[in-house]
Design an enzyme around this catalytic site. Structure first.
Site, PDB file in Angstrom:
ATOM      1  N   ASP A   1       0.697  -1.240   0.062  1.00 53.02           N
ATOM      2  CA  ASP A   1      -0.002  -0.059  -0.080  1.00 53.02           C
ATOM      3  C   ASP A   1       0.911   1.238   0.010  1.00 53.02           C
ATOM      4  O   ASP A   1       1.891   1.232   0.404  1.00 53.02           O
ATOM      5  CB  ASP A   1      -1.392  -0.085   1.139  1.00 53.02           C
ATOM      6  CG  ASP A   1      -0.261  -0.380   2.764  1.00 53.02           C
ATOM      7  OD1 ASP A   1       0.722  -1.014   2.573  1.00 53.02           O
ATOM      8  OD2 ASP A   1      -0.881   0.315   3.511  1.00 53.02           O
TER       9      ASP A   1
ATOM     10  N   GLU B   1      -0.630  -2.532   4.915  1.00 49.03           N
ATOM     11  CA  GLU B   1       0.369  -2.510   6.255  1.00 49.03           C
ATOM     12  C   GLU B   1       0.250  -1.209   7.040  1.00 49.03           C
ATOM     13  O   GLU B   1       0.230  -1.280   8.350  1.00 49.03           O
ATOM     14  CB  GLU B   1       1.929  -2.589   5.748  1.00 49.03           C
ATOM     15  CG  GLU B   1       2.778  -2.743   6.691  1.00 49.03           C
ATOM     16  CD  GLU B   1       2.998  -1.518   7.698  1.00 49.03           C
ATOM     17  OE1 GLU B   1       3.185  -1.688   8.961  1.00 49.03           O
ATOM     18  OE2 GLU B   1       3.206  -0.425   6.959  1.00 49.03           O
TER      19      GLU B   1
HETATM   20 ZN    ZN Z   1       4.588   3.522   6.431  1.00 47.27          ZN
HETATM   21 ZN    ZN Z   2       6.331   1.061   5.507  1.00 46.32          ZN
END
Ligand code: ZN
Ligand code: ZN
Length: 430
Positions: A78, A145
Site C-alpha cells: 500500500d 500494512e
Molecule cells: Zn509506513
Molecule cells: Zn512501510
C-alpha cells in the site's frame, strides 16, 4: 555465493521499469487492486502457484523445489495519503477516495513499491534457479500494512490454506545509505496504538465566548500537556513517543464549534510503558476537559494497534551471518535499540508459531549523507534534513536499492533452503 543470483543482472532493467510503474500508480490500503493484479500475473508468468484476494487484496504465491523447510517472504503493497513532492519523472499524481469518503493524494511514501519490486525479483530468481535450492517458498504480498492489514490475511485462513512456514522473513527500505543492511535480535520495531479523541465543548458565537465551552482552546491545552507524558512521566532511555498527528475543529472564524477531534499516535517498546502512556493520555484528556468546564466526558477510542515486532534471536543470528558472509561485515549493522516505527509483520509469525526476522536496508544515495558514516548514523540517528519514510520527499534511489533488496531476500532465505553452491544440474523439469 550460490547461483540463486544467476541471471539477476539481466533482470534489473525490467525490475527498474516495474518499480517506476508501481511508484507512479500507488494505491491506498485495501485498495491495491492494480498492484495485486500486476503481482499475480507476474508470479503466474514465473511459474508460481497463485492465490488472489487473500485478506482483501492480498496475493500469495507458492513454489516448491523438493522436500525441505518452508520459508515465508513478505512484501507490503500500500501507498499513503501524501502529496508527492519529489519532482521525480515517475512521481505520482494520483488521487483516491479514502475510507472516510475524502479524495486524497496518494504516494508510495513508505517505499512499499520497493518491497513489491524486490520480492517479485526474488521470486523470479527462485523460479529461474530452482535447481539451486530445496524446500518451499511462500511469497506474501499483503495489503494495507499502513493500517495493520496483516491480521486480515491471517484471519482469511492463512495458516490452513498455505504451507506452514518454518521461518518468516520481511524487510523495509529505510532513510540510510543504500548498501547498509541490519537488524537486531529481540524487539526491532515499537508497538503502536492510534487513538481518536473527541472533545466536547459547547458551541456558540465567536463574539460571545463567555456563553460557550471552547473545544479549540481545550484541544490546544490537551496537545500541549500531552508533551509532558514522555518528557516527565517515562524514565529516560525508554522508547516512548506520543504524537498528535491530526487535529480537527471548526469551520469559520466567528463560530466556536461544539467538538474537536485529535488523532494521536503512541509508540512503546514494552507492555508496561504502553499501559503507562495510554493511561497518561486518558488522564490528561479527561483532566483538561474537567478544567475547561466541559459538560460531557471526552471519547477516547483506540482505532489501530500494532504489537512490538520481535526478532527470533537464533534466526536473526542466521540471517545476519548470511548477510555478513555475502556482503562483508562493513555494511551489516546491529541496531542498538528498536526503531520507533511500527509494523504488522509480527502477525505472520504469531499465527504460524514460527520465528521471524525483519530487517532494515538503506535506500538513499550516499551523497545525501555528506560523508556521515554508518557508526555515526547508528549513534545519532538519521539527520533531520534527510527525508524519511512518510515524507512527501522520500525518494529511494532505485539503483542499487532494488538489486540489493532482491539480494537480501535471497541471502536471508538461503540458509533454510539448503542452497548448494555451483550448478546443481540434476535435470529436474521446471
Ligand atoms: Zn509506513
Ligand atoms: Zn512501510
Amino acid at each position: 555465493m550460490t547461483d540463486l543470483f544467476a541471471g539477476l543482472d539481466d533482470r534489473l532493467p525490467a525490475l527498474h521499469e516495474l518499480y517506476r510503474d508501481l511508484h507512479a500508480h500507488p494505491e491506498l490500503s485495501f485498495q491495491e487492486v492494480r498492484t495485486a493484479g500486476i503481482v499475480a500475473s507476474r508470479l503466474r508468468g514465473q511459474g508460481w502457484e497463485v492465490t488472489e484476494g487473500v485478506g482483501g487484496t492480498g496475493v500469495v504465491g507458492v513454489l516448491s523445489s523438493g522436500d525441505g523447510p518452508v520459508v515465508l517472504l513478505r512484501a507490503d503493497m500500500d501507498g499513503l495519503p501524501v502529496l508527492e513532492e519529489t519532482g521525480l519523472p515517475y512521481a505520482s499524481t494520483r488521487t483516491a477516495v479514502d475510507a472516510a469518503g475524502n479524495e486524497v493524494p496518494v504516494m508510495h511514501a513508505c517505499g512499499h513499491d520497493v518491497h513489491v519490486t524486490c520480492l517479485l525479483g526474488a521470486t523470479a530468481q527462485l523460479a529461474r534457479n530452482r535447481d539451486a535450492w530445496q524446500g518451499t517458498v511462500v511469497a506474501v504480498f499483503q495489503p494495507a500494512e499502513e493500517i495493520g492489514g496483516a491480521p486480515a490475511v491471517v484471519q482469511d485462513g492463512f495458516a490452513e490454506r498455505f504451507p506452514r512456514a518454518d521461518v518468516c522473513l520481511g524487510q523495509h527500505v529505510s532513510p540510510i545509505p543504500a548498501g547498509a543492511v541490519g537488524t537486531r535480535p529481540g524487539p526491532v520495531m515499537a508497538a503502536a496504538d492510534t487513538l481518536r479523541v473527541r472533545l466536547f465543548g459547547r458551541g456558540g458565537h465567536g463574539s460571545r465566548p463567555e456563553s460557550t465551552v471552547d473545544p479549540v482552546v481545550l484541544a490546544a491545552a490537551v496537545v500541549t500537556r500531552l508533551q509532558s507524558v514522555v518528557a516527565r512521566e517515562v524514565a529516560a532511555g525508554s522508547l516512548a513517543v506520543v504524537t498528535v498527528g491530526a487535529i480537527h475543529a471548526g469551520t469559520k472564524a466567528n463560530i466556536i464549534p461544539s467538538t474537536a477531534e485529535l488523532h494521536i499516535s503512541v509508540r512503546s517498546e514494552t507492555a508496561a510503558i504502553r499501559e503507562q502512556l495510554l493511561a497518561g493520555v486518558r488522564r490528561i484528556v479527561h483532566g483538561e476537559a474537567v478544567a475547561a468546564g466541559a459538560d460531557r466526558e471526552p471519547e477516547v477510542v483506540v482505532t489501530e494497534t500494532f504489537p512490538v515486532t520481535a526478532n527470533d534471536p537464533a534466526a536473526t543470528a542466521t540471517v545476519l551471518g548470511a548477510f555478513t558472509d555475502t556482503f562483508g561485515a562493513g555494511p551489516v549493522f546491529t541496531l542498538p535499540q528498536p526503531v520507533t516505527g511500527s509494523e504488522d509483520f509480527a502477525a505472520f509469525g504469531a499465527a504460524l508459531g514460527a520465528p521471524s526476522v525483519y530487517w532494515l536496508f538503506g535506500g538513499l544515495d550516499h551523497a545525501a549523507f555528506d560523508g556521515l558514516d554508518q557508526a555515526a548514523l547508528l549513534e545519532n540517528g538519521v539527520p533531520s534534513h534527510i527525508p524519511s519514510n512518510h515524507s512527501p520527499l522520500f525518494a529511494p534511489a532505485p539503483d542499487p536499492t532494488i538489486e540489493l533488496g532482491v539480494r537480501y531476500l535471497l541471502t536471508a532465505a538461503a540458509p533454510w533452503l539448503a542452497v548448494r553452491s555451483g550448478r546443481a544440474g540434476d535435470g529436474r523439469e521446471d
